[in-house]
Design a protein around this motif. Structure first.
Motif, PDB file in Angstrom:
ATOM      1  N   PHE A 131      44.309  59.896  54.164  1.00 42.07           N
ATOM      2  CA  PHE A 131      45.095  61.134  54.356  1.00 42.07           C
ATOM      3  C   PHE A 131      46.585  60.803  54.521  1.00 42.07           C
ATOM      4  CE2 PHE A 131      41.316  63.668  56.361  1.00 42.07           C
ATOM      5  CZ  PHE A 131      40.764  63.822  55.095  1.00 42.07           C
TER       6      PHE A 131
ATOM      7  N   ARG B  21      40.332  69.005  47.034  1.00 43.38           N
ATOM      8  CA  ARG B  21      40.623  68.343  48.312  1.00 43.38           C
ATOM      9  C   ARG B  21      39.871  68.989  49.471  1.00 43.38           C
ATOM     10  NH1 ARG B  21      46.086  68.832  49.546  1.00 43.38           N
ATOM     11  NH2 ARG B  21      45.866  67.114  51.020  1.00 43.38           N
ATOM     12  N   GLN B  22      38.706  69.492  49.164  1.00 44.34           N
ATOM     13  CA  GLN B  22      37.895  70.106  50.230  1.00 44.34           C
ATOM     14  C   GLN B  22      36.401  69.877  49.968  1.00 44.34           C
ATOM     15  OE1 GLN B  22      37.692  74.385  51.104  1.00 44.34           O
ATOM     16  NE2 GLN B  22      39.690  74.116  52.111  1.00 44.34           N
TER      17      GLN B  22
ATOM     18  N   HIS C 258      35.922  71.259  54.818  1.00 46.48           N
ATOM     19  CA  HIS C 258      36.784  70.289  55.504  1.00 46.48           C
ATOM     20  C   HIS C 258      37.681  69.571  54.504  1.00 46.48           C
ATOM     21  CE1 HIS C 258      33.206  70.111  58.453  1.00 46.48           C
ATOM     22  NE2 HIS C 258      34.060  71.050  58.837  1.00 46.48           N
ATOM     23  N   ARG C 259      38.761  69.000  55.043  1.00 52.41           N
ATOM     24  CA  ARG C 259      39.680  68.263  54.168  1.00 52.41           C
ATOM     25  C   ARG C 259      38.980  67.036  53.586  1.00 52.41           C
ATOM     26  NH1 ARG C 259      45.578  65.902  56.016  1.00 52.41           N
ATOM     27  NH2 ARG C 259      45.957  64.608  54.174  1.00 52.41           N
ATOM     28  N   TYR C 260      39.228  66.792  52.326  1.00 48.33           N
ATOM     29  CA  TYR C 260      38.631  65.635  51.636  1.00 48.33           C
ATOM     30  C   TYR C 260      39.709  65.059  50.736  1.00 48.33           C
ATOM     31  CZ  TYR C 260      35.513  63.040  48.453  1.00 48.33           C
ATOM     32  OH  TYR C 260      34.892  62.059  47.714  1.00 48.33           O
ATOM     33  N   SER C 261      39.776  63.748  50.670  1.00 47.62           N
ATOM     34  CA  SER C 261      40.719  63.139  49.728  1.00 47.62           C
ATOM     35  C   SER C 261      39.959  62.496  48.585  1.00 47.62           C
ATOM     36  CB  SER C 261      41.588  62.087  50.412  1.00 47.62           C
ATOM     37  OG  SER C 261      42.352  61.459  49.398  1.00 47.62           O
TER      38      SER C 261
ATOM     39  N   HIS D   8      46.181  69.423  61.839  1.00 47.29           N
ATOM     40  CA  HIS D   8      45.208  69.261  60.737  1.00 47.29           C
ATOM     41  C   HIS D   8      43.874  69.873  61.166  1.00 47.29           C
ATOM     42  CE1 HIS D   8      48.039  66.324  58.977  1.00 47.29           C
ATOM     43  NE2 HIS D   8      48.173  65.882  60.204  1.00 47.29           N
TER      44      HIS D   8
ATOM     45  N   ASP E 226      41.615  71.265  59.684  1.00 52.83           N
ATOM     46  CA  ASP E 226      40.469  71.115  58.771  1.00 52.83           C
ATOM     47  C   ASP E 226      39.899  69.688  58.787  1.00 52.83           C
ATOM     48  OD1 ASP E 226      42.755  70.075  57.699  1.00 52.83           O
ATOM     49  OD2 ASP E 226      42.464  70.871  55.666  1.00 52.83           O
ATOM     50  N   VAL E 227      40.290  68.892  59.805  1.00 51.97           N
ATOM     51  CA  VAL E 227      39.764  67.515  59.894  1.00 51.97           C
ATOM     52  C   VAL E 227      38.929  67.382  61.171  1.00 51.97           C
ATOM     53  CG1 VAL E 227      40.360  65.054  59.961  1.00 51.97           C
ATOM     54  CG2 VAL E 227      41.827  66.653  58.708  1.00 51.97           C
TER      55      VAL E 227
END
Ligand SMILES: CCCCCCCC/C=C\C=C\CC(=O)SCCNC(=O)CCNC(=O)[C@H](O)C(C)(C)COP(=O)(O)OP(=O)(O)OC[C@H]1O[C@@H](n2cnc3c(N)ncnc32)[C@H](O)[C@@H]1OP(=O)(O)O
Length: 721
Positions: free
Chosen positions: A492, A549-550, A554-557, A684, A686-687
């Motif tokens: 991230f 990116r989700q 949730h946040r995803y990379s 953040h 969403d993490v």
């Protein structure tokens, strides 16, 4: 009193005759009595129960009673004695124990004895004049090696170095008394090490310069090795008395540095995890391990080869099994190469012969050969279907009492066990790569795993000279579960504007041997890619329309996936987060392609780049890792913070002088960790990994109790909050 008036002083403080306050006082009293008694003509110092002494009582260093207690003056008293003093070294003479022996006029060791000055490993230096006496006795190069590494010296090597006068195979105490009788009346001046000059080297300055570079390079931020070096250097430049003053000054710096406290915590943590328990009440106290006369390893990939090598080194007969002859031959060659290399490292090169003994190492493709083994370690790919197929097969073939171990880094032990007829025999044994080198063995019990299976796996860890840590069953177990949020944050941070080399540098400066991106390149990016594909996070099974990116809200990379799609698997392909000189190359260089790629990626996803400072990098990577640790403790997956710390130090390159992640959290202070997690979590939302653990919050609310009390704040019945 021995024959012809030899006074015997026996160090007695079981189990290792550590020099506690009482033991020191008794030693001093004994010396004074012997000195005052005209019928005593010589003195012999030995230890109770076949052990000379393990040195100062380590717990004493953090005791308030420590102040004003010194071993140095007692050792001076020994050396100044007008009656010859002989040390009879059996078992171990370590730290302050060896320093006592160095104060004696003569030293006799049993052939099986080990000696050393391991203070550096607990963040200290030999503070009882050892840094001044040892170079005078054996010269600067050998003394520096012993003091800065803390390694144990076998008696035979000690004799060659001149550290002891004699090595005996018989009764050491009797031999020492004979020697004491023999030397009565001989001049003691030449035997007093403090009076000897340090042997000169033609190029002492150059030698010391180079030695310092080496010591610093190996220290990874740990202070003790460099201060050990400074103390020995003082011996080469100053009188004995001034050298001792310098030694004391440096010792006090270390004692109050915080690193010594962390390293001493790590010493006891490693011993505490041997005393395992599970929430169901199974424990080391009541469970007995079964002997392992013969083992088998299924799968000769990287992990399997290392595991076979480990077993052979431990002298356990092994059957190594592969699915076909082609893989078997590849595996056999690789194992033989590893064994050759290990044999070269061992003291007796002739051990090689044993490795080639087909009765002790058998290669086969025939599962029926597993009928008589006591324990099987399956080490095939991380694929549940494949593992279940193998476990179903081996539970039919192996004898009823055989233990069935799976080397997995994340998969569900219960699901694997469900494929067998004997789930009580199934246990996870998570080795770390390279398996014949890394010390950690994560031992995972499932719902049905028997206490005997756990005890046997712990016993196996000991036989393999590894540290076994018993943990519960959850995705990623302890080590990898805590690693996920760490690696996730590192990626991230790249998205937000940082670079792999900046992040690695911060974590390597913190003391990690290798930062997360260099580590990922070393391990291979394809490993995680395969796992994410398996979890449906990327690849063909990803539902169409999933935002880039989700995942699951949730946040995803997707950055690591994109690198893999570009064929960048790390060192093996010569490109990953860095570029390498060739495929398989090891020297990581920042890669302009990657920097461009990151810039384009940020443009595509409209991510505003910002400068990220070192503090944020460190906190964003480490605090979520610790946070996960608090959840793990609350869920009862590990029975104490020491377990998590031992896992991190021995399996993940966590700097030992920082005590492990949970110890580090306690030194930072839990309120600060919580406040920072809250701040980052707000930024953040969403993490999930940044959301403070309920257990962490509870501990803060309870007033930030010391680490040793944390577990008492969990409800006893369910281990849930
Ligand atoms: C009140 C104040 C007194 C302070 C005196 C101040 C004097 C200052 C002057 C001089 C300073 C000198 C510095 C030192 O000497 S520092 C100590 C250096 N020694 C070591 O680092 C040795 C550490 N021990 C070991 O390496 C091993 O334990 C070994 C001795 C090789 C035995 O290994 P093993 O057979 O595998 O057994 P364990 O490791 O499980 O140990 C058995 C139990 O003994 C406890 N132990 C071991 N060493 C010490 C020690 N030095 N102090 C306290 N306790 C020690 C260990 O924790 C085990 O206990 P348990 O069964 O409860 O887990």
């Amino acid at each position: 009193m021995g024959a012809a008036a030899v006074a015997v002083i026996r160090l007695r403080n079981p189990p290792v005759n550590a020099l506690s306050l009482t033991a020191l006082q008794a030693l001093e009293d004994g010396l004074k009595r012997a000195d005052a008694d005209p019928s005593v003509k010589a003195v012999m110092i030995c230890g109770e129960n076949g052990k000379f002494s393990a040195g100062a009582d380590i717990r004493g260093f953090s005791s308030p009673k420590r102040h004003g207690i010194a071993l140095g003056p007692i050792i001076s008293l020994i050396e100044k004695s007008e009656k010859p003093v002989v040390a009879a070294i059996e078992g171990i003479a370590l730290g302050g124990g060896l320093e006592v022996a160095l104060g004696c006029h003569y030293r006799i060791a049993h052939v099986k004895a080990r000696m050393g000055l391991p203070e550096v490993t607990i963040g200290l230096l030999p503070g009882a004049q050892g840094t001044q006496r040892l170079p005078r006795l054996i010269g600067v190069p050998a003394a520096l090696d012993i003091i800065t590494t803390g390694r144990h010296i076998p008696a035979t090597e000690a004799l060659k170095l001149g550290l002891v006068d004699e090595v005996v195979e018989e009764n050491t105490v009797e031999a020492a008394i004979r020697l004491a009788n023999k030397v009565i009346g001989q001049p003691l001046g030449p035997r007093r090490l403090s009076l000897k000059p340090v042997p000169k080297l033609p190029n002492m300055e150059a030698f010391l310069r180079e030695a310092l570079v080496k010591v610093k390079k190996q220290a990874h931020g740990c202070l003790a090795p460099e201060l050990c070096f400074q103390a020995v250097k003082a011996a080469t430049e100053q009188t004995f008395a001034d050298g001792v003053r310098k030694e004391q000054e440096l010792f006090n710096i270390l004692l109050t540095s915080g690193q010594a406290q962390a390293l001493q915590y790590a010493f006891f943590a490693e011993r505490a995890v041997q005393k395992w328990t599970t929430p169901s009440g199974a424990s080391w106290k009541s469970a007995s391990p079964q002997p392992i006369h013969k083992a088998a390893v299924i799968g000769l990939g990287t992990m399997g080869r290392g595991i076979v090598t480990s077993l052979v080194k431990a002298n356990i007969p092994v059957v190594a099994l592969e699915q076909n002859l082609e893989y078997l031959n590849m595996g056999r060659k690789a194992v033989m190469l590893l064994l050759e290399r290990e044999a070269m490292k061992m003291e007796q090169g002739a051990q090689t012969l044993r490795f080639h003994n087909p009765a002790r190492l058998q290669f086969t493709v025939d599962f029926d050969v597993l009928q008589d083994v006591d324990l099987v370690i399956e080490a095939v790919f991380e694929n549940m279907a494949l593992k279940k197929e193998i476990f179903q097969k081996i539970s039919r073939i192996c004898k009823p009492g055989a233990f069935l171990c799976t080397n997995t880094s994340a998969l569900n032990i219960d699901e694997i066990a469900s494929a067998t007829r004997c789930p009580q025999q199934v246990i996870g044994t998570h080795f770390f790569s390279p398996a014949h080198v890394m010390r950690l063995l994560e031992i995972i019990y499932g719902l049905h795993t028997s206490a005997t299976a756990i005890a046997t796996a712990m016993q196996l860890a000991k036989a393999l000279k590894k540290v076994g840590v018993v943990v519960g069953n959850c995705f990623g177990f302890v080590g990898n579960r805590m690693m996920f949020p760490y690696v996730q944050q590192a990626v991230f941070l790249l998205e937000e504007g940082s670079r792999p080399e900046a992040i690695d540098q911060v974590l390597e400066d913190f003391g990690f041997k290798i930062g997360p991106f260099r580590m990922s390149d070393l391990a291979g990016l394809d490993v995680g890619w395969r796992s994410r594909k398996g979890q449906g996070l990327t690849g063909a099974s990803l539902p169409p329309g999933t935002p880039a990116r989700q995942r699951h809200g949730h946040r995803y990379s997707p950055l690591p996936d994109l690198l893999c799609e570009n064929g960048r698997f790390g060192q093996k392909t010569g490109k990953g987060w860095y570029q390498y000189e060739k495929a398989g190359g090891r020297t990581a260089k920042p890669d302009p392609w990657l920097h461009n790629f990151l810039a384009q990626y940020r443009d595509t996803h409209h991510i505003k780049t910002r400068f990220i400072d070192q503090e944020e990098i460190l906190e964003r990577c480490l605090f979520p890792l610790m946070n996960e640790g608090f959840d793990i403790l609350a869920e009862g997956i590990a029975s104490g913070p020491e377990h998590l710390d031992v896992i991190y130090i021995n399996g993940y390159g966590w700097p030992k002088h920082r005590g492990g992640p949970m110890f580090h959290a306690s030194t930072i202070g839990l309120p600060r960790v919580l406040a920072k997690l809250q701040k980052y979590s707000e930024a953040h939302p969403d993490v999930p990994g940044l959301r403070p653990s309920a257990f962490l919050k509870k501990l803060v609310a309870m007033g930030n109790p010391p680490l040793k009390d944390w577990m008492s704040y969990l409800s006893r019945q369910s281990n849930k909050l």
